[in-house]
Design a protein around this motif. Sequence first.
Motif, PDB file in Angstrom:
ATOM      1  N   LEU A 149      55.200   1.485 -34.313  1.00  0.00           N
ATOM      2  CA  LEU A 149      54.801   2.914 -33.715  1.00  0.00           C
ATOM      3  C   LEU A 149      55.309   3.027 -32.350  1.00  0.00           C
ATOM      4  O   LEU A 149      55.701   4.139 -32.176  1.00  0.00           O
ATOM      5  CB  LEU A 149      53.284   3.002 -33.598  1.00  0.00           C
ATOM      6  CG  LEU A 149      52.563   3.117 -35.034  1.00  0.00           C
ATOM      7  CD1 LEU A 149      50.935   3.155 -34.905  1.00  0.00           C
ATOM      8  CD2 LEU A 149      52.891   4.494 -35.874  1.00  0.00           C
ATOM      9  N   LEU A 150      55.493   2.046 -31.396  1.00  0.00           N
ATOM     10  CA  LEU A 150      56.110   2.153 -30.386  1.00  0.00           C
ATOM     11  C   LEU A 150      57.495   2.500 -30.367  1.00  0.00           C
ATOM     12  O   LEU A 150      57.849   3.434 -29.620  1.00  0.00           O
ATOM     13  CB  LEU A 150      55.811   0.784 -29.576  1.00  0.00           C
ATOM     14  CG  LEU A 150      56.292   0.742 -27.949  1.00  0.00           C
ATOM     15  CD1 LEU A 150      55.639   1.772 -27.286  1.00  0.00           C
ATOM     16  CD2 LEU A 150      56.416  -0.491 -27.663  1.00  0.00           C
ATOM     17  N   ILE A 151      58.174   1.820 -31.228  1.00  0.00           N
ATOM     18  CA  ILE A 151      59.501   2.215 -31.485  1.00  0.00           C
ATOM     19  C   ILE A 151      59.900   3.426 -32.015  1.00  0.00           C
ATOM     20  O   ILE A 151      60.750   4.354 -31.493  1.00  0.00           O
ATOM     21  CB  ILE A 151      60.251   1.273 -32.571  1.00  0.00           C
ATOM     22  CG1 ILE A 151      60.232  -0.141 -31.838  1.00  0.00           C
ATOM     23  CG2 ILE A 151      61.525   1.545 -32.941  1.00  0.00           C
ATOM     24  CD1 ILE A 151      60.422  -1.434 -32.539  1.00  0.00           C
ATOM     25  N   ILE A 152      59.144   3.855 -32.797  1.00  0.00           N
ATOM     26  CA  ILE A 152      58.969   5.426 -33.417  1.00  0.00           C
ATOM     27  C   ILE A 152      58.813   6.399 -32.285  1.00  0.00           C
ATOM     28  O   ILE A 152      59.556   7.334 -32.179  1.00  0.00           O
ATOM     29  CB  ILE A 152      58.083   5.679 -34.590  1.00  0.00           C
ATOM     30  CG1 ILE A 152      58.484   4.832 -35.745  1.00  0.00           C
ATOM     31  CG2 ILE A 152      57.969   7.027 -35.042  1.00  0.00           C
ATOM     32  CD1 ILE A 152      57.349   4.777 -36.762  1.00  0.00           C
ATOM     33  N   PHE A 153      57.919   6.126 -31.158  1.00  0.00           N
ATOM     34  CA  PHE A 153      57.628   7.163 -30.282  1.00  0.00           C
ATOM     35  C   PHE A 153      58.841   7.090 -29.451  1.00  0.00           C
ATOM     36  O   PHE A 153      59.063   7.969 -28.642  1.00  0.00           O
ATOM     37  CB  PHE A 153      56.300   6.719 -29.805  1.00  0.00           C
ATOM     38  CG  PHE A 153      54.952   7.321 -30.513  1.00  0.00           C
ATOM     39  CD1 PHE A 153      54.965   8.466 -30.978  1.00  0.00           C
ATOM     40  CD2 PHE A 153      54.091   6.340 -30.886  1.00  0.00           C
ATOM     41  CE1 PHE A 153      53.897   8.896 -31.917  1.00  0.00           C
ATOM     42  CE2 PHE A 153      52.767   6.666 -31.305  1.00  0.00           C
ATOM     43  CZ  PHE A 153      52.950   7.819 -32.203  1.00  0.00           C
ATOM     44  N   MET A 154      59.264   5.903 -29.035  1.00  0.00           N
ATOM     45  CA  MET A 154      60.502   5.939 -28.108  1.00  0.00           C
ATOM     46  C   MET A 154      61.509   6.535 -28.568  1.00  0.00           C
ATOM     47  O   MET A 154      62.398   7.082 -27.919  1.00  0.00           O
ATOM     48  CB  MET A 154      60.739   4.268 -27.864  1.00  0.00           C
ATOM     49  CG  MET A 154      59.789   3.641 -26.878  1.00  0.00           C
ATOM     50  SD  MET A 154      59.957   1.877 -26.883  1.00  0.00           S
ATOM     51  CE  MET A 154      61.709   1.820 -26.337  1.00  0.00           C
TER      52      MET A 154
ATOM     53  N   ALA B 139      60.484  10.767 -28.802  1.00  0.00           N
ATOM     54  CA  ALA B 139      60.298  11.300 -27.544  1.00  0.00           C
ATOM     55  C   ALA B 139      61.245  12.265 -26.871  1.00  0.00           C
ATOM     56  O   ALA B 139      60.898  13.169 -26.666  1.00  0.00           O
ATOM     57  CB  ALA B 139      59.679  10.206 -26.525  1.00  0.00           C
ATOM     58  N   PRO B 140      62.517  11.888 -26.813  1.00  0.00           N
ATOM     59  CA  PRO B 140      63.563  12.580 -26.312  1.00  0.00           C
ATOM     60  C   PRO B 140      63.962  13.750 -27.213  1.00  0.00           C
ATOM     61  O   PRO B 140      64.212  15.047 -26.906  1.00  0.00           O
ATOM     62  CB  PRO B 140      65.005  11.667 -26.408  1.00  0.00           C
ATOM     63  CG  PRO B 140      64.400  10.447 -26.427  1.00  0.00           C
ATOM     64  CD  PRO B 140      62.951  10.260 -27.018  1.00  0.00           C
TER      65      PRO B 140
END
Length: 150
Positions: free
Chosen positions: A29-34, A37-38
Amino acid sequence: MAVHSNRRQRRKAMSDINVVPYIDVMLVLLIIFMITAPMLTQGVQVELPQADANPVDSPENTEPFVVSVDAEGNFYAAVGDKQDEAVGPERLMAITSAVLSRNPKTPVMVKGDSAASYGHVVSAMALLQKAGAPSVGLITQQPESTENAQ
């Protein structure tokens, strides 16, 4: 009988939680949000003018409809999958009235480039009001404080 009783011993229930799968899910999930986000920024990249103004409160769960005006005076509507294509005045009014007919409480904002002429920004605001926007806000950027520059 002692051998027979050893086979029938019950295993004790394990009270520890295995957190490894939860950590894996969290990292994914962290990778997906990173990555995404842009992509969440709306519209066309413009150089916003700086102004010391208070932020405007928008109704909950209502994303504003943003119209961008670039330095050449082209209009861009932040809706649909062609947000980086310039639209003409008639098309801008049609898009605006469609967005406002779907949700009349949608905040309408203009994001004008600092190099855009005042006339182009006012023209965009007038078109938005003709299309049915009850009020039009301007998006600016907070100025950098003079204390940090020293």
